[in-house]
Scaffold this motif. Structure first.
Motif, PDB file in Angstrom:
ATOM      1  N   GLN A 219      83.568  58.474  19.898  1.00  0.00           N
ATOM      2  CA  GLN A 219      82.149  58.685  20.181  1.00  0.00           C
ATOM      3  C   GLN A 219      81.234  58.152  19.082  1.00  0.00           C
ATOM      4  O   GLN A 219      80.127  58.648  18.893  1.00  0.00           O
ATOM      5  CB  GLN A 219      81.877  60.188  20.396  1.00  0.00           C
ATOM      6  CG  GLN A 219      82.708  60.835  21.489  1.00  0.00           C
ATOM      7  CD  GLN A 219      82.488  60.207  22.843  1.00  0.00           C
ATOM      8  OE1 GLN A 219      81.394  59.721  23.156  1.00  0.00           O
ATOM      9  NE2 GLN A 219      83.525  60.204  23.681  1.00  0.00           N
ATOM     10  N   ALA A 220      81.704  57.156  18.362  1.00  0.00           N
ATOM     11  CA  ALA A 220      80.853  56.549  17.334  1.00  0.00           C
ATOM     12  C   ALA A 220      79.824  55.619  17.982  1.00  0.00           C
ATOM     13  O   ALA A 220      80.000  55.139  19.094  1.00  0.00           O
ATOM     14  CB  ALA A 220      81.711  55.781  16.337  1.00  0.00           C
ATOM     15  N   GLY A 221      78.735  55.395  17.270  1.00  0.00           N
ATOM     16  CA  GLY A 221      77.727  54.452  17.739  1.00  0.00           C
ATOM     17  C   GLY A 221      76.859  55.001  18.845  1.00  0.00           C
ATOM     18  O   GLY A 221      76.659  56.215  18.968  1.00  0.00           O
ATOM     19  N   GLN A 222      76.326  54.092  19.683  1.00  0.00           N
ATOM     20  CA  GLN A 222      75.405  54.459  20.755  1.00  0.00           C
ATOM     21  C   GLN A 222      75.828  53.785  22.049  1.00  0.00           C
ATOM     22  O   GLN A 222      76.302  52.654  22.052  1.00  0.00           O
ATOM     23  CB  GLN A 222      73.974  54.017  20.414  1.00  0.00           C
ATOM     24  CG  GLN A 222      73.419  54.643  19.156  1.00  0.00           C
ATOM     25  CD  GLN A 222      72.022  54.123  18.839  1.00  0.00           C
ATOM     26  OE1 GLN A 222      71.549  53.177  19.448  1.00  0.00           O
ATOM     27  NE2 GLN A 222      71.372  54.757  17.864  1.00  0.00           N
ATOM     28  N   VAL A 224      73.524  54.326  24.770  1.00  0.00           N
ATOM     29  CA  VAL A 224      72.162  54.066  25.218  1.00  0.00           C
ATOM     30  C   VAL A 224      71.324  53.856  23.956  1.00  0.00           C
ATOM     31  O   VAL A 224      71.448  54.632  23.005  1.00  0.00           O
ATOM     32  CB  VAL A 224      71.626  55.252  26.044  1.00  0.00           C
ATOM     33  CG1 VAL A 224      70.186  54.989  26.477  1.00  0.00           C
ATOM     34  CG2 VAL A 224      72.513  55.509  27.258  1.00  0.00           C
ATOM     35  N   PRO A 225      70.484  52.825  23.898  1.00  0.00           N
ATOM     36  CA  PRO A 225      69.687  52.598  22.690  1.00  0.00           C
ATOM     37  C   PRO A 225      68.923  53.854  22.260  1.00  0.00           C
ATOM     38  O   PRO A 225      68.228  54.480  23.055  1.00  0.00           O
ATOM     39  CB  PRO A 225      68.728  51.474  23.108  1.00  0.00           C
ATOM     40  CG  PRO A 225      69.468  50.736  24.175  1.00  0.00           C
ATOM     41  CD  PRO A 225      70.238  51.790  24.920  1.00  0.00           C
ATOM     42  N   GLY A 226      69.104  54.213  20.997  1.00  0.00           N
ATOM     43  CA  GLY A 226      68.404  55.360  20.444  1.00  0.00           C
ATOM     44  C   GLY A 226      69.074  56.693  20.688  1.00  0.00           C
ATOM     45  O   GLY A 226      68.607  57.722  20.183  1.00  0.00           O
ATOM     46  N   VAL A 227      70.164  56.724  21.452  1.00  0.00           N
ATOM     47  CA  VAL A 227      70.871  57.979  21.762  1.00  0.00           C
ATOM     48  C   VAL A 227      72.305  57.879  21.231  1.00  0.00           C
ATOM     49  O   VAL A 227      73.073  57.027  21.694  1.00  0.00           O
ATOM     50  CB  VAL A 227      70.898  58.264  23.274  1.00  0.00           C
ATOM     51  CG1 VAL A 227      71.634  59.568  23.552  1.00  0.00           C
ATOM     52  CG2 VAL A 227      69.494  58.308  23.833  1.00  0.00           C
ATOM     53  N   PRO A 228      72.703  58.736  20.284  1.00  0.00           N
ATOM     54  CA  PRO A 228      74.083  58.696  19.797  1.00  0.00           C
ATOM     55  C   PRO A 228      75.076  58.900  20.932  1.00  0.00           C
ATOM     56  O   PRO A 228      74.818  59.669  21.875  1.00  0.00           O
ATOM     57  CB  PRO A 228      74.131  59.855  18.802  1.00  0.00           C
ATOM     58  CG  PRO A 228      72.716  60.050  18.374  1.00  0.00           C
ATOM     59  CD  PRO A 228      71.885  59.742  19.578  1.00  0.00           C
ATOM     60  N   ALA A 229      76.198  58.224  20.848  1.00  0.00           N
ATOM     61  CA  ALA A 229      77.221  58.338  21.893  1.00  0.00           C
ATOM     62  C   ALA A 229      77.660  59.782  22.082  1.00  0.00           C
ATOM     63  O   ALA A 229      77.870  60.232  23.214  1.00  0.00           O
ATOM     64  CB  ALA A 229      78.419  57.452  21.548  1.00  0.00           C
ATOM     65  N   ILE A 230      77.808  60.543  20.993  1.00  0.00           N
ATOM     66  CA  ILE A 230      78.252  61.932  21.105  1.00  0.00           C
ATOM     67  C   ILE A 230      77.230  62.762  21.882  1.00  0.00           C
ATOM     68  O   ILE A 230      77.591  63.664  22.644  1.00  0.00           O
ATOM     69  CB  ILE A 230      78.528  62.547  19.711  1.00  0.00           C
ATOM     70  CG1 ILE A 230      79.072  63.979  19.831  1.00  0.00           C
ATOM     71  CG2 ILE A 230      77.282  62.519  18.857  1.00  0.00           C
ATOM     72  CD1 ILE A 230      80.384  64.087  20.538  1.00  0.00           C
ATOM     73  N   THR A 231      75.951  62.464  21.716  1.00  0.00           N
ATOM     74  CA  THR A 231      74.912  63.203  22.431  1.00  0.00           C
ATOM     75  C   THR A 231      75.017  62.955  23.930  1.00  0.00           C
ATOM     76  O   THR A 231      75.010  63.904  24.735  1.00  0.00           O
ATOM     77  CB  THR A 231      73.518  62.797  21.925  1.00  0.00           C
ATOM     78  OG1 THR A 231      73.422  63.091  20.533  1.00  0.00           O
ATOM     79  CG2 THR A 231      72.425  63.552  22.682  1.00  0.00           C
ATOM     80  N   SER A 232      75.112  61.691  24.328  1.00  0.00           N
ATOM     81  CA  SER A 232      75.210  61.387  25.752  1.00  0.00           C
ATOM     82  C   SER A 232      76.516  61.924  26.333  1.00  0.00           C
ATOM     83  O   SER A 232      76.559  62.363  27.487  1.00  0.00           O
ATOM     84  CB  SER A 232      75.087  59.887  26.000  1.00  0.00           C
ATOM     85  OG  SER A 232      76.098  59.168  25.324  1.00  0.00           O
ATOM     86  N   TYR A 233      77.569  61.914  25.523  1.00  0.00           N
ATOM     87  CA  TYR A 233      78.865  62.442  25.972  1.00  0.00           C
ATOM     88  C   TYR A 233      78.770  63.942  26.261  1.00  0.00           C
ATOM     89  O   TYR A 233      79.214  64.417  27.316  1.00  0.00           O
ATOM     90  CB  TYR A 233      79.929  62.179  24.908  1.00  0.00           C
ATOM     91  CG  TYR A 233      81.257  62.862  25.166  1.00  0.00           C
ATOM     92  CD1 TYR A 233      82.174  62.329  26.065  1.00  0.00           C
ATOM     93  CD2 TYR A 233      81.591  64.042  24.497  1.00  0.00           C
ATOM     94  CE1 TYR A 233      83.386  62.951  26.298  1.00  0.00           C
ATOM     95  CE2 TYR A 233      82.803  64.667  24.721  1.00  0.00           C
ATOM     96  CZ  TYR A 233      83.698  64.122  25.628  1.00  0.00           C
ATOM     97  OH  TYR A 233      84.891  64.748  25.852  1.00  0.00           O
TER      98      TYR A 233
END
Length: 331
Positions: A219-222, A224-233
């Motif tokens: 879950q590193a990186g993004q 969606v632009p501006g949204v951390p991958a972990i957040t969207s996950y």
């Protein structure tokens, strides 16, 4: 006791998969819950795999799982695998208090306006009644996560039925850490009923199901632009659970897990052979805790799955786990 001729119903499944079946038990003599309340007409939804026989392998699902083993444990179910329908009769039922066809919390008696509290031993007694209905007299039990704790309840409640048990990623009782995590999740549900709280509870739970290393790898990186991958996950996981699960079931089952606190004396009385499996990076149920509880059992074997993926490794990074389980079940 079960009814002599309980009613049974079938529900269609995708082609090639066994149908979910539903039976109504305790039609004449009630199930007496540990809280003291009697319950009649308990509906149990379940799946079976393979030809019916007196000896069976009983699979116990995790907190948000269900009886459709073919959907969530494909590495374990199939020819030559631990759960082989060609040689074994495999049974998995949705637990009492669940939301996948078995009688749920809203259908139980109320005490001061609240649904009766369930215990893991209550769930084991319902499972025993199902096995009686199916003509099963002996079982090998396999449980992971909540199912592993429920396996301990089966060993204590039904020692005459259980020949051996595999307990994966589960302690015999919840630690203050595990109870604290569940308390925070239930608080979220009660603070924001109607769905938002359940989504937050799932996000909290997902953080305990994986590990620092696992999220760093996946879950590193993004995305969606501006949204951390972990957040969207985490947001996705919350939405996904809300679409298929009940907040009342979440409350009932986590409370039952927290309340299950067998003593060391009780654990030392378990005689059946047990294979207990810890996961090296599990932050919810640390491997040392799983190993310590297994050491209390007179006839236990401990093995550790070495994975970076935390508690969920039994689902996403099984490695040699299926072969270890298969060898133990058929020893």
């Amino acid at each position: 006791m079960t009814q002599a001729a309980p009613s049974t119903h079938l529900q269609s499944e995708p082609e090639g998969c066994p149908p979910q079946q539903t039976v109504t038990l305790f039609q004449h003599e009630p199930l007496l819950l540990d809280c003291g309340e009697p319950v009649c007409n308990v509906r149990v939804a379940y799946h079976t795999y393979g030809e019916a026989r007196e000896n069976a392998t009983l699979v116990l699902h995790a907190l948000t799982g269900n009886s459709a083993v073919h959907e969530w444990w494909p590495d374990f179910l199939g020819a030559g695998r631990p759960l082989d329908p060609g040689t074994d009769f495999i049974v998995c039922s949705n637990v009492l208090g669940g939301c996948a066809g078995t009688t749920g919390p809203d259908e139980l008696p109320t005490i001061q306006g609240q649904p009766a509290r369930l215990t893991l031993r209550d769930m084991a007694r319902v499972g025993r009644a199902l096995l009686e209905h199916l003509g099963v007299k002996k079982v090998r039990v396999v449980g992971s996560s909540m199912g592993g704790m429920l396996a301990y309840a089966w060993l204590l409640e039904c020692p005459d039925l259980v020949e051996r048990a595999v307990i994966i990623g589960a302690p015999a009782r919840h630690s203050p850490w595990a109870i604290g995590l569940n308390t925070a999740q239930r608080s979220a549900i009660r603070a924001a009923p109607g769905g938002e709280g359940l989504k937050i509870a799932r996000q909290i739970a997902m953080l305990s199901y994986r590990s620092h290393q696992s999220f760093a790898a996946t879950q590193a990186g993004q995305r969606v632009p501006g949204v951390p991958a972990i957040t969207s996950y985490l947001e996705y996981q919350g939405e996904k659970l809300l679409a298929r699960f009940s907040e009342q079931t979440y409350l009932a089952l986590t409370e039952a897990m927290d309340a299950f606190q067998p003593s060391d004396y009780e654990l030392r009385g378990i005689r059946a052979p047990v294979l207990s499996i810890g996961i090296s990076s599990d932050v919810l149920y640390p491997a040392a805790e799983v190993k310590a509880h297994a050491a209390l059992l007179p006839n236990s074997t401990y093995w550790e799955l070495n994975s970076i993926h935390g508690h969920d490794a039994f689902l996403m990074d099984a490695q040699d786990l299926p072969e270890r389980v298969r060898a133990f079940l058929h020893a």
